[in-house]
Write an enzyme that holds these catalytic residues in place. Structure first.
Site, PDB file in Angstrom:
ATOM      1  N   ASP A 175      17.419  19.785   8.894  1.00 44.61           N
ATOM      2  CA  ASP A 175      16.920  20.155   7.571  1.00 44.61           C
ATOM      3  C   ASP A 175      18.112  20.677   6.757  1.00 44.61           C
ATOM      4  OD1 ASP A 175      15.389  20.668   5.360  1.00 44.61           O
ATOM      5  OD2 ASP A 175      13.802  21.696   6.440  1.00 44.61           O
TER       6      ASP A 175
HETATM    7  C1  BGC Z   1      13.008  21.136   3.145  1.00 48.22           C
HETATM    8  C2  BGC Z   1      12.724  19.741   3.626  1.00 48.22           C
HETATM    9  C3  BGC Z   1      13.284  18.721   2.664  1.00 48.22           C
HETATM   10  C4  BGC Z   1      14.764  18.993   2.485  1.00 48.22           C
HETATM   11  C5  BGC Z   1      15.458  18.007   1.573  1.00 48.22           C
HETATM   12  C6  BGC Z   1      14.450  21.338   2.734  1.00 48.22           C
HETATM   13  O1  BGC Z   1      14.620  22.535   2.086  1.00 48.22           O
HETATM   14  O2  BGC Z   1      12.665  22.046   4.153  1.00 48.22           O
HETATM   15  O3  BGC Z   1      11.346  19.560   3.791  1.00 48.22           O
HETATM   16  O4  BGC Z   1      13.045  17.433   3.133  1.00 48.22           O
HETATM   17  O5  BGC Z   1      14.906  20.285   1.928  1.00 48.22           O
HETATM   18  O6  BGC Z   1      15.062  18.147   0.266  1.00 48.22           O
END
Ligand code: BGC
Length: 760
Positions: free
Chosen positions: A282
């Site tokens: 993530d």
């Molecule tokens: C979130 C994810 C997301 C990623 C990219 C993160 O902060 O937890 O769900 O896919 O950002 O935007």
């Protein structure tokens, strides 16, 4: 030679003799020509804001510099085909000339927006979810995107967690059925990717929804057994459906951050479930492992890679430190090669080596995105995602009635759009006011602030923009006094036959970084509802929310409550269709609505205690309950009303006994006893009476959505096998233990009838 040695020799021989696939040969050859830096570059994913302009690549762009050195494997977060095309051109001219993959948070639609995922789950309709994902994939692919960061399949039992809106609710079985539907929708049913199919990314692996006290990013404390039984089924189902990638989660599990947790990524996901795609972290999750207290960036990057994390999103841990770790001997070249190969395999499967521009087709973008057809689908899909929580008969409304449409969310398109809709036409979503006023005589009043505390309202409304838009100037809040807003709303209500009050959460009140300790309606909105009720006019509450709320007062006072979540691009019209009875609501909750936040975590599939207490019984000393609240939720899992009524006959079994290798059919007759046709979601639950480990009081194991014409009956059959009665025992073995099982069928987890089945 002993048997073991013979077996190993046979496997080695077979492997050596298996001809290499075209993909393997291609990637062997490619990797033999890549430098170490270029291989590490493939493991690096950056977000598009690394570009100064959202429109084109400039010389000063951080991402452009990395691209020219071959140090990016992919880019995410841009829905601008022109920018993506330029990036692809640069990537092909640099380093080893490897095409980029382009990712995006396509969560509940791309440019056309559908109901938020929690709302979609309340349809209990996998084919509807698959249709939604299919359209989303087509739109994303037509924009140049070939990798979507969805589905989010985190089970959540605590409505304080704002990200509950992004998932499929609290049940692992339903979650698994929906997870498969998302994967098939995005990727198709086979292993080829047509140009309108994209890679799915299952997130957040794993157990992110178990965040303690519902506080985002918080630690997760679960036993392995509870994790496997209560939370992991959707991640597993997605792997079985062929999910191409996973995103590791922010939380820790068993003292090890998920993004470096070998048990989760290697032992379970790859070795036990057979997943063979790649895992991305993530955003900044690797760097955050430093805060978790494991080591510095170099150490945590090495540990993450070794645990099976292939791609680094936005931490720069891999490009910044892996080479040094290799020189120092804390990782091997094989670790880097393994991760690099997995990413190249994904690119190969997408067909990017054959045609790096196969997803970049301007004509396709112009003709297939945000079309009338897709918007019509959004309206249809939203019909199945509205949960009628209460109705004293005021609904459906007559189109001849004079309607006062009131509330701070009634004319807010963003409230319809919902969270995570970056590439959508968010401000064009059809509001509730629009939807109602197109078909009936209506007046409008804003009615109230969001919160009485202006600083809080400002932070909630504009926090997201302040975090991401440099120099953002928030418009002032509380311009009109609350008393004036209420007075206007009351005046409009007095002139109307019925009031429709649209209240709840704006999208920034749920989603990421949006945990709440008080999950009631806000103080200002409660004041509005009280004033409306005092007019004596019937009040229909249209609830916009991304999470269960505590609604005890509203349930007592309102004449009807229709929970529409955030219903998407065509939201206002889809809600009006239900309010006026053109569509009969059929959705049912997939998350428990508590009476009080103090009951959380609250979920239907809980264990019994040694001192159980009936759900509705008042306080009693020395049993498992609260002094100041009953144990029951306000609205249970599986609950939802219709404009008609359904009656269930007794549950019958084809046989009261089932051998372990046999099957049994459980049946029930459901009758539509009202005067409208309707859809009913028939639910089957089991309870394992005695087992070697404690088992939940109820577990969903089947559901069917059936259309029943007014006055008609249908028989609904469910086939059960040992698989449906199995669970992970204390040694994490998947077992069906012979003995007695209660088989229950009904209209919600609270309203069931049961019979006994003996398995032997
Ligand atoms: C979130 C994810 C997301 C990623 C990219 C993160 O902060 O937890 O769900 O896919 O950002 O935007």
């Amino acid at each position: 030679m002993n048997i073991k040695t013979i077996t190993i020799a046979a496997v080695l021989f077979a492997t050596a003799c298996t001809p290499k696939s075209g993909m393997d040969k291609y990637i062997d050859d490619l990797m033999s020509r890549m430098t170490l830096e270029q291989k590490i570059g493939q493991l690096n994913l950056h977000s598009a804001p690394g570009f100064i302009s959202a429109e084109r690549v400039t010389e000063e762009d951080e991402n452009a510099k990395l691209l020219r050195q071959g140090l990016l494997g992919g880019i995410y977060g841009s829905g601008n085909p022109e920018l993506l095309r330029q990036c692809q051109e640069i990537a092909l001219e640099s380093g080893a000339g490897i095409p980029l993959i382009f990712g995006m948070d396509v969560i509940h639609g791309h440019e056309t927006v559908f109901p938020v995922p929690l709302a979609l789950s309340t349809s209990w309709n996998p084919s509807l979810v698959e249709r939604m994902a299919r359209i989303s994939a087509k739109e994303a692919a037509a924009t140049g995107i070939n990798w979507v960061f969805s589905p989010m399949v985190d089970i959540c039992r605590d409505a304080r967690w704002g990200r509950i809106v992004e998932g499929g609710g609290e049940d692992p079985y339903l979650g698994g059925e929906l997870a498969k539907a998302y994967i098939y929708g995005y990727q198709g049913h086979d292993t080829n990717y047509d140009t309108d199919e994209v890679l799915a990314c299952v997130k957040h692996y794993a157990l992110y929804g178990g965040a303690l006290a519902g506080r985002d990013y918080n630690s997760v404390f679960l036993s392995r057994q509870e994790a496997m039984n209560g939370y992991m089924a959707p991640y597993k189902a997605a792997a079985e459906a062929g999910a191409a990638s996973y995103m590791s989660s922010f939380n820790e599990f068993e003292g090890i951050p998920a993004s470096m947790n070998r048990w989760l990524m290697q032992d379970v996901l790859r070795d036990s479930w057979g997943f063979d795609g790649f895992i991305v972290s993530d955003a900044t999750a690797i760097a955050e492992e430093v805060n978790h207290g494991i080591g510095d960036l170099q150490e945590v990057s090495a540990l993450s890679l070794q645990a099976g994390l292939d791609m680094d999103m936005n931490s720069d841990g891999y490009i910044g430190t892996l080479k040094k770790s290799l020189e120092e001997g804390s990782i091997s070249e094989a670790d880097i090669n393994r991760a690099c190969r997995r990413i190249l395999e994904a690119k190969w499967k997408l067909g990017l080596f054959e045609d790096p521009f196969r997803y970049l087709d301007d004509a396709r973008h112009a003709s297939s995105v945000y079309t009338d057809e897709n918007r019509a689908a959004a309206r249809e899909i939203a019909h199945e995602c509205q949960v009628l929580l209460k109705n004293n008969g005021v609904l459906p409304l007559s189109k001849d009635a004079r309607i006062a449409v009131v509330g701070p969310l009634a004319q807010d398109p963003m409230a319809m759009t919902g969270t995570w809709a970056m590439s959508s036409h968010a401000r064009e979503s059809v509001t509730l006011w629009q939807g109602i006023s197109e078909v009936a005589k209506a007046s409008y009043a804003e009615g109230s602030w969001l919160y009485k505390d202006a600083a809080l309202e400002d932070a909630v409304r504009y926090g997201l923009y302040k975090a991401f838009v440099p120099g953002f100037q928030a418009p002032p809040v509380h311009i009109t006094p609350q008393s004036a807003l209420i007075a206007e709303a009351v005046a409009k209500a007095r002139q109307a036959d019925v009031v429709v009050a649209c209240v709840g959460e704006i999208p920034n009140m749920n989603g990421e970084g949006a945990s709440r300790t008080d999950i009631g309606l806000s103080d200002a909105q409660k004041e509005l509802l009280a004033a409306l009720k005092a007019t004596g006019k019937p009040v229909v509450m249209v609830l916009v929310t991304g999470r269960p709320l505590t609604l005890v007062e509203e349930d007592a006072r309102m004449d009807a409550i229709l929970n529409v979540w955030s219903p998407g691009s065509e939201g206002g019209r889809a809600v009006a269709d239900v309010l006026f009875g053109d569509v009969n609501p059929s959705a049912k909750l997939t998350t428990t609505f508590p009476r009080s936040v103090g009951q959380l975590p609250l979920y239907y599939n809980h264990k019994n205690t040694g001192r159980p207490h009936p759900d509705d019984a008042p306080y009693k000393k020395f049993v498992s309950c609260y002094i100041d609240e009953i144990n029951a939720p306000l609205y249970p899992f599986g609950y939802g009303l219709s404009y008609t009524t359904f009656e269930y006959g007794p549950v019958t079994l084809s046989s009261a006994e089932m051998p372990l290798d046999g099957s049994v059919t459980a049946s029930v007759t459901v009758t539509n006893t009202g005067d409208r046709d309707g859809d009913e979601i028939v639910q089957l639950y089991i309870h394992d009476v005695y087992a070697t480990s404690t088992r939940p009081v109820k577990e969903l194991k089947g559901f069917q959505k059936v259309h029943i014409a007014a006055g008609q009956s249908v028989q609904v059959d469910f086939t059960l096998t040992a698989e449906d009665l199995s669970f992970y025992n204390h040694d994490l073995e998947w077992v069906c233990e012979p003995g007695d099982f209660e088989i229950m069928i009904g209209s919600s987890s609270r309203d069931v009838q049961g019979t006994m089945l003996r398995v032997q």
